[in-house]
Write a protein that holds these residues in place. Sequence first.
Motif, PDB file in Angstrom:
ATOM      1  N   TYR A 153      44.933  30.197  36.110  1.00  0.00           N
ATOM      2  CA  TYR A 153      44.723  30.460  34.687  1.00  0.00           C
ATOM      3  C   TYR A 153      43.224  30.454  34.449  1.00  0.00           C
ATOM      4  O   TYR A 153      42.537  29.528  34.887  1.00  0.00           O
ATOM      5  CB  TYR A 153      45.329  29.354  33.810  1.00  0.00           C
ATOM      6  N   GLY A 154      42.723  31.459  33.725  1.00  0.00           N
ATOM      7  CA  GLY A 154      41.283  31.475  33.496  1.00  0.00           C
ATOM      8  C   GLY A 154      40.908  31.739  32.055  1.00  0.00           C
ATOM      9  O   GLY A 154      41.512  32.590  31.388  1.00  0.00           O
ATOM     10  N   VAL A 206      40.420  40.911  39.836  1.00  0.00           N
ATOM     11  CA  VAL A 206      39.631  40.442  40.993  1.00  0.00           C
ATOM     12  C   VAL A 206      40.215  39.122  41.519  1.00  0.00           C
ATOM     13  O   VAL A 206      40.400  38.942  42.726  1.00  0.00           O
ATOM     14  CB  VAL A 206      38.138  40.266  40.598  1.00  0.00           C
ATOM     15  N   LEU A 207      40.545  38.209  40.604  1.00  0.00           N
ATOM     16  CA  LEU A 207      41.113  36.920  41.028  1.00  0.00           C
ATOM     17  C   LEU A 207      42.417  37.133  41.793  1.00  0.00           C
ATOM     18  O   LEU A 207      42.644  36.539  42.852  1.00  0.00           O
ATOM     19  CB  LEU A 207      41.398  36.040  39.806  1.00  0.00           C
ATOM     20  N   ALA A 208      43.268  38.001  41.251  1.00  0.00           N
ATOM     21  CA  ALA A 208      44.576  38.233  41.887  1.00  0.00           C
ATOM     22  C   ALA A 208      44.390  38.909  43.245  1.00  0.00           C
ATOM     23  O   ALA A 208      45.059  38.564  44.231  1.00  0.00           O
ATOM     24  CB  ALA A 208      45.443  39.094  40.971  1.00  0.00           C
ATOM     25  N   THR A 209      43.465  39.860  43.312  1.00  0.00           N
ATOM     26  CA  THR A 209      43.218  40.581  44.574  1.00  0.00           C
ATOM     27  C   THR A 209      42.765  39.605  45.658  1.00  0.00           C
ATOM     28  O   THR A 209      43.248  39.645  46.792  1.00  0.00           O
ATOM     29  CB  THR A 209      42.132  41.671  44.337  1.00  0.00           C
ATOM     30  N   LEU A 210      41.889  38.699  45.268  1.00  0.00           N
ATOM     31  CA  LEU A 210      41.353  37.752  46.236  1.00  0.00           C
ATOM     32  C   LEU A 210      42.399  36.701  46.621  1.00  0.00           C
ATOM     33  O   LEU A 210      42.567  36.361  47.792  1.00  0.00           O
ATOM     34  CB  LEU A 210      40.120  37.074  45.623  1.00  0.00           C
ATOM     35  N   ILE A 249      45.903  35.381  33.312  1.00  0.00           N
ATOM     36  CA  ILE A 249      46.975  34.675  34.033  1.00  0.00           C
ATOM     37  C   ILE A 249      47.354  35.440  35.310  1.00  0.00           C
ATOM     38  O   ILE A 249      47.612  36.640  35.266  1.00  0.00           O
ATOM     39  CB  ILE A 249      48.225  34.526  33.123  1.00  0.00           C
ATOM     40  N   VAL A 250      47.326  34.703  36.414  1.00  0.00           N
ATOM     41  CA  VAL A 250      47.794  35.264  37.683  1.00  0.00           C
ATOM     42  C   VAL A 250      48.881  34.307  38.166  1.00  0.00           C
ATOM     43  O   VAL A 250      48.613  33.120  38.369  1.00  0.00           O
ATOM     44  CB  VAL A 250      46.643  35.318  38.721  1.00  0.00           C
TER      45      VAL A 250
END
Length: 434
Positions: A153-154, A206-210, A249-250
């Motif tokens: 969560y960001g 980007v967060l989800a990809t990483l 949210i991821v």
Amino acid sequence: MNLVRIGLAGFGNIGSSVFENLKRNASLIESRSGLNLAITAIAEKDIRRKRRVALPKSLHVPNLEALIQRSDIVIELMGGCGAAAELALGALRAGKPVVTANKAMLAVRGREIFSASALHQTPIFFEASVAGGIPVLRAIRESLMVNRFSHIYGIVNGTCNYILTQMAERGVAFADALKEAQELGYAEPDPTFDIEGFDSAHKATVLATLAYNRCVDFKQVYVEGITRISAEDMRCARQLGYAIKLLAIVRRVDDREVEVRVHPTLIPQHNRLVSIRGVTNAVSIRGHVVGDLEFSGPGAGGNATSSAVIGDLIEAARYHLSRRGCNQPPFNAIIHPDGPRVKKMGDVVSRFYLRLAVEDSPGVLAQISSLLGKAKIGIASVIQTEARAGKTVPLILMTHEARNLSMQNALKKISRLKCVKAKPVTFRVETFEN
Ligand code: HSE
């Protein structure tokens, strides 16, 4: 021998700040990393613009090809998904590592860029693209490598979080909070990109990809901004025990599916993300091995972003040198054997909480404050409650800053006073101000 040539594309707020921070901290960087990082080329379209840091004309190159040619590593800080992506692709094809802060480019053209990076066996680093100065991407890709992430969560857009904080705390309307954010320079003159959630959505991608090491398609990410939130929604949410934040949210569904979305979200008042105020960013991660982690800090601005860019630059430079066959010092070789002195505790300065059990009679407070005064210890506040006759009373003092040794000596004298009936209790106070 460890000179690394850097090409910097974009000399705006972030680019010039990276330039300045590299120059200002060159000896610190060299003593910590053993690297000599020199900016040898700068590409910038708008050379006439008046800026805080002057663009050194001798380093200016006419185009991006020249920039790639004259450098070992390319820093892309131009922004946008066109020329910036061509530069990144060109550098990767030439085997030159890339450092970027450009989340839009990674979200929209990530597939091409990550494929080029794999094909040409040349890394791209992008710590500054999410949450500015917070080193959350390095944590995800290195320190937390063993983890599967069930959620991230960001609060990753400072503009939106500033607006929502003002609405929640001062009851102001969205339009007024936005105007204020623009006046303070937190929001762009055209704030659409931030307030409609696109900046957060790029960062979520980007967060989800990483986190899943698979290219997430930005087009499939749900995006909803904060423009529909009213002061009344804020009040109602609060009454129900919630706050409204714009969350990226991821969430992992399984190995093949992930939720990636950005929208205003009601979160319980007791959740730590509620305490993230103003332009501050925060990222909360659950890893199946490590458990729950929280990161917070400055998510934007020249210095915070430079800190992340320069961290990446050092990693890119080490990669470049090791590929050239230059030996890299292992981390512990750069810890110098002759360390700094550790300050003696007696010389450390702090504030103190002091609880005394004293007789309730005239002159007691005077005797104590006189001993503290002689030791040059100022009293910041005093509490004394009443007691029944004959009983001791608690006397609680908060001091201003004092040397620990002065406090120790004063305490010895205070405990010898006849009016002090028990061993004084004292703790140091940390105000987190310095
Ligand atoms: N515009 C962003 C924010 C900073 O308001 O947080 C750059 O990513």
